[in-house]
Design an enzyme around this catalytic site. Structure first.
Site, PDB file in Angstrom:
ATOM      1  CB  SER A   1     -60.444  52.673 -29.616  1.00  0.00           C
ATOM      2  OG  SER A   1     -60.912  52.869 -28.248  1.00  0.00           O
ATOM      3  CG  ASP A   2     -59.010  46.803 -26.565  1.00  0.00           C
ATOM      4  OD1 ASP A   2     -59.732  46.806 -25.593  1.00  0.00           O
ATOM      5  OD2 ASP A   2     -58.558  45.560 -26.909  1.00  0.00           O
ATOM      6  CB  CYS A   3     -61.062  49.732 -22.859  1.00  0.00           C
ATOM      7  SG  CYS A   3     -62.364  49.008 -23.367  1.00  0.00           S
TER       8      CYS A   3
ATOM      9  CB  SER B   1     -56.306  50.979 -28.232  1.00  0.00           C
ATOM     10  OG  SER B   1     -57.281  51.270 -28.665  1.00  0.00           O
TER      11      SER B   1
END
Ligand SMILES: *[C@@H]1O[C@H](CO)[C@@H](O)[C@H](O)[C@H]1NC(C)=O
Ligand SMILES: *[C@@H]1O[C@H](CO)[C@@H](O)[C@H](O)[C@H]1NC(C)=O
Ligand SMILES: *[C@@H]1O[C@H](CO)[C@@H](O)[C@H](O)[C@H]1NC(C)=O
Ligand SMILES: *[C@@H]1O[C@H](CO)[C@@H](O)[C@H](O)[C@H]1NC(C)=O
Ligand SMILES: *[C@@H]1O[C@H](CO)[C@@H](O)[C@H](O)[C@H]1NC(C)=O
Length: 803
Positions: free
Chosen positions: A296-298, A300
């Site tokens: 995931s993005d940080c 998300s």
């Protein structure tokens, strides 16, 4: 299975001690599991180097409690002392050099800096695919060298291959530009350069370091007029998704074999990408067969719960992302909520096992479970392999290859001998930190424009404004004007920096910031000699006034050119290197930003509302400079050596519906695609007096069905030629792969009718027509090949019959 309290305390003390000593020790010792000198560890199945990575991962997973398992779902991976597994930080970055932005990487007195290449937007402008890979190889050498002394991880969340769809995007600088093919080639080149462990290391998918293609998908709004990426819902048609946003990711996974894909913050058509099973399990892992992990993005996962309110409870958010196919969460959310989600029956422990197994296999392919990395492949790399002179030379070479000459009335290149003084003016004239853009590391050293130019001629420096914002009261016009008036030549270095365009900050205007235009005009009008305008920026600007001004002799765009940017700029200005970069994005007029909503994701124009469409593929309005623009100090001429036939028969199966009824297009897959591939050989001649490199860009204009692009890039090759020298550039044009377009439903189709291939002014049309089996096709040339009079060497195919 909780540890008795005293043991837990003992472990805590141990961990604290390790952390305490960490800073001192960190600078020397790598982190790794399965220390071979420990017989207990060596006996564990997951430490058995002879077993397959999946068998080892299975063994490890079987030894863990659920509470332990969830510690392996997050970037700051928990230590498990009972199995000899130290803490591991998954988050490192290497967008254009090893970076300190991710917490997994640090600089120290032992390795104080790393080679800082130009931002990818400038590297892409080189249109040199072997360069993309060469940079990846250097960056991964430096990364491994730093890993061996405990300063870097093995998993790097780079590159950013989102399409630079809108010129205002603050992160456009991180990307390889607006074209799906260029972005795909960049992704494959850079990723293989980072990951390739070399022959002999390839057993079981061994990796040098793990790359990550991000941010999946249709992510390119950060913060525009208050619309934030965290809550933005990108409304994307299936057609735009499949022919613009997905291709770089597909190439990255399918052709680049990337180790990881990161899902983005935004929603796509109402669903957060990290909770979209169709996108993660269906497309990435299913259709594209990702051999790696999805991150995931940080952070998300937290965002989709706390900001988007996509689920009612945090347990549901944890469950839906894991079930959708997410393996690793940058952040802490899954470590906090997954045990409860499993206990509530929202997600099964098998789903958690799948995720951590993907993560374990990745670490195994990287050698993390093979003991001390200094005894393994790449183990001899160390601090002396970072910032080597050849690595730094490649950073300078990349900037040289990328810098784009946009205008030259003949003033460039300058002759050093004839210059007694040069005025170097502008807020970026002595830029250092600005040159390395974002996702930066500490560079080995800087050569600013002023330093680069000053190494060759005597300079007088006047910033003109105290910063790029160049507000009225920071303008220092009179001293700048005086310097220009008394110098033989003036170099003005203007543009942007991270205060104008960055992550979480999109622009609202395409005009140069603050009073920069006034500064340029005043200085240009006062100059006694030629004026060279240098724009340092990620995104494009409307500089039409400079393009048409007689006072401005030359214009260069230098992106954010990296640590050696000033040296590369001087190389070009003084003709030590002949510019060969070409724009990877369209430069629109300022009115574009006033009339087009950044949040409108549509690629295609809509004539009913005046929506002009996006990128050179669809936008047909006025440009300041166009995609592919870039001048040279020499003249290159092209001619065609061999071309596809002007009539191309498409043989459909007996029962194909298009045999009976009129069709505008046929599927870009199937038996009829077999053998429909042709060589295009071009002769390129350096007709000028100086050596130079030249990127040949091959475009195709398909028939206008399915809202097809006006033209699209299908290949590029760069050649280097001495004066008078000629070379051949070869392309293989596969009709179904290269000439197809995506229809309204997301299906690839080959349009029937005339497809025009073009390189510059050179054009060649191939006409695709349905032919029944056994039927003969008559063809003749007249009117089919559009020949430019001067290109006499087109090979004229004689009329005849195709059977
Ligand atoms: C070997 O590793 C185990 C598990 O981490 C640990 O308990 C043991 O103390 C180690 N043995 C030695 C001799 O270091
Ligand atoms: C692994 O790759 C490195 C770097 O390319 C090379 O030096 C080494 O010899 C390779 N190891 C084996 C076993 O081939
Ligand atoms: C230019 O920038 C360099 C690097 O930041 C700095 O050392 C130098 O003093 C600057 N030169 C001038 C004339 O301001
Ligand atoms: C220079 O001066 C003229 C006349 O005042 C003006 O029209 C022009 O915009 C100025 N700037 C440039 C870059 O030529
Ligand atoms: C492309 O880049 C590579 C790597 O730097 C370089 O060796 C090559 O000469 C470049 N090609 C051209 C045509 O400049």
């Amino acid at each position: 299975m909780a540890a008795p309290p005293f043991l837990a305390t003992a472990l805590l003390v141990l961990t604290l001690t390790a952390l305490w000593c960490g800073n001192a020790v960190r600078a020397q010792t790598p982190v790794f599991a399965c220390d071979a000198s420990n017989a207990t560890l060596a006996s564990y199945g997951f430490c058995n180097r002879k077993a397959s990575a999946s068998a080892r991962a299975k063994d490890l997973t079987s030894r863990l409690t659920l509470a332990e398992k969830v510690g392996f779902l997050v970037d700051k991976q928990a230590a498990l002392p009972r199995l000899g597994i130290p803490e591991y930080e998954w988050w490192s970055e290497a967008l254009h050099g090893v970076s300190y932005v991710g917490p997994g990487t640090h600089f120290s007195p032992l390795v104080p800096g790393a080679t800082s290449f130009p931002q990818p937007i400038l590297t892409a402008a080189s249109f040199n695919a072997s360069l993309f890979r060469a940079i990846g190889e250097v960056v991964s050498n430096e990364a491994r060298a730093m890993h061996n002394v405990g300063l870097a991880g093995l998993t790097f969340w780079s590159p950013n291959i989102n399409i630079f769809r809108d010129p205002r995007w603050g992160r456009g600088q991180e990307t390889p530009g607006e074209d799906p093919l260029l972005a795909s080639r960049y992704a494959v080149g850079y990723v293989t350069g980072l990951q390739d462990a070399g022959a002999g290391n390839a057993t079981d998918g061994a990796l040098k370091v793990a790359a990550c293609c991000k941010h999946y998908t249709a992510y390119d709004v950060d913060n525009w007029k208050g619309v934030e990426r965290y809550t933005f819902d990108a409304k994307v048609s299936q057609q735009d998704l499949d022919d613009t946003f997905q291709p770089p990711f597909k190439s990255c996974v399918v052709d680049g074999n990337v180790a990881s894909v990161m899902c983005s913050y935004n929603k796509v058509n109402g669903k957060p990408t990290c909770a979209d099973k169709d996108l993660l399990s269906g497309v990435i892992r299913g259709d594209w067969n990702l051999n790696g992990y999805i991150s995931s993005d940080c952070d998300s996962v937290d965002v989709l719960y706390n900001k988007q309110h996509y689920t009612k409870t945090p347990e549901e958010a944890a469950a839906i992302t894991i079930k959708s196919g997410l393996d690793l969460n940058c952040g802490t959310f899954l470590a906090e909520h997954t045990v409860a989600a499993v206990k509530a029956g929202l997600v099964s422990e098998e789903d958690v096992d799948r995720a951590i197994t993907n993560n374990f296999i990745m670490l195994m392919r990287l050698g993390f479970f093979d003991g001390d990395p200094r005894k393994l492949a790449f183990g001899s790399l160390g601090p002396s392999d970072v910032c080597t002179s050849s690595n730094q030379e490649l950073a300078r070479e990349t900037a040289r290859q990328g810098i784009v000459l946009l205008k030259n009335s003949g003033a460039l290149p300058l002759t050093a001998k004839s210059i007694k003084s040069m005025a170097v003016i502008g807020p970026n004239a002595n830029a250092s930190f600005t040159m390395i853009g974002n996702y930066e590391g500490t560079p080995c050293k800087y050569t600013t424009p002023l330093q680069g130019l000053g190494a060759i001629v005597a300079t007088v420096y006047q910033p003109g404004c105290s910063n790029v914002g160049c507000s009225g009261n920071s303008l220092q016009l009179s001293t700048a004007v005086a310097a220009a008036a008394s110098a033989d030549v003036t170099v003005l270095v203007v543009g942007a920096d991270q205060s104008i365009e960055r992550e979480s900050l999109d622009r609202t205007s395409l005009v140069l910031p603050g009073q920069q235009t006034q500064l340029i005009s005043a200085v240009a009008n006062a100059s006694s000699g030629p004026v060279i305008l240098v724009v340092m920026s990620g995104g494009p600007f409307d500089i039409s006034f400079a393009k048409v001004s007689d006072k401005i002799s030359a214009i260069l765009w230098v992106g954010y050119p990296g640590e050696a940017g000033g040296a590369a700029l001087a190389d070009i200005i003084f003709g030590h290197y002949n510019p060969s970069g070409r724009l990877p994005v369209t430069w629109y007029p300022a009115s574009y930003a006033d009339t087009v909503e950044m949040t409108d994701m549509r690629m295609r124009p809509d004539t009913s509302t005046g929506y002009p469409g996006r990128t050179y593929r669809f936008y047909t309005g006025e440009t300041v400079f166009a995609f592919g623009d870039g001048l040279s100090y020499t003249t290159m001429s092209h001619s065609l050596v061999s071309a596809p036939p002007s009539e191309v028969p498409v043989r459909l199966a007996e029962d194909h519906p298009c045999r009976a009824e009129e069709c505008a297009s046929v599927e870009a897959a199937g038996d009829h695609c077999e053998g429909l591939a042709y060589d295009v050989h071009l002769r390129v001649e350096n007709a000028g007096a100086v050596a130079g490199a030249h990127s040949v860009l091959l475009f195709s204009s398909p028939p206008s069905v399915h809202g097809a692009p006006a033209k699209h890039l299908l290949g590029f090759e760069k050649v280097s030629l001495a004066p008078g020298e000629a070379g051949t550039v070869a392309f293989r044009v596969d009709v179904c792969r290269d000439l197809s377009v995506v229809d309204e439903l997301g299906q690839r189709k080959v349009a029937l009718g005339g497809h025009t291939l073009h390189v510059g002014d050179l054009k060649h049309t191939m006409n695709l027509r349905i032919l029944s089996r056994g039927q003969k096709m008559r063809f003749h040339l007249v009117g089919v090949i559009e020949l430019d009079e001067k290109y006499r060497s087109w090979e004229l195919v004689k009329g005849g019959e195709i059977i």
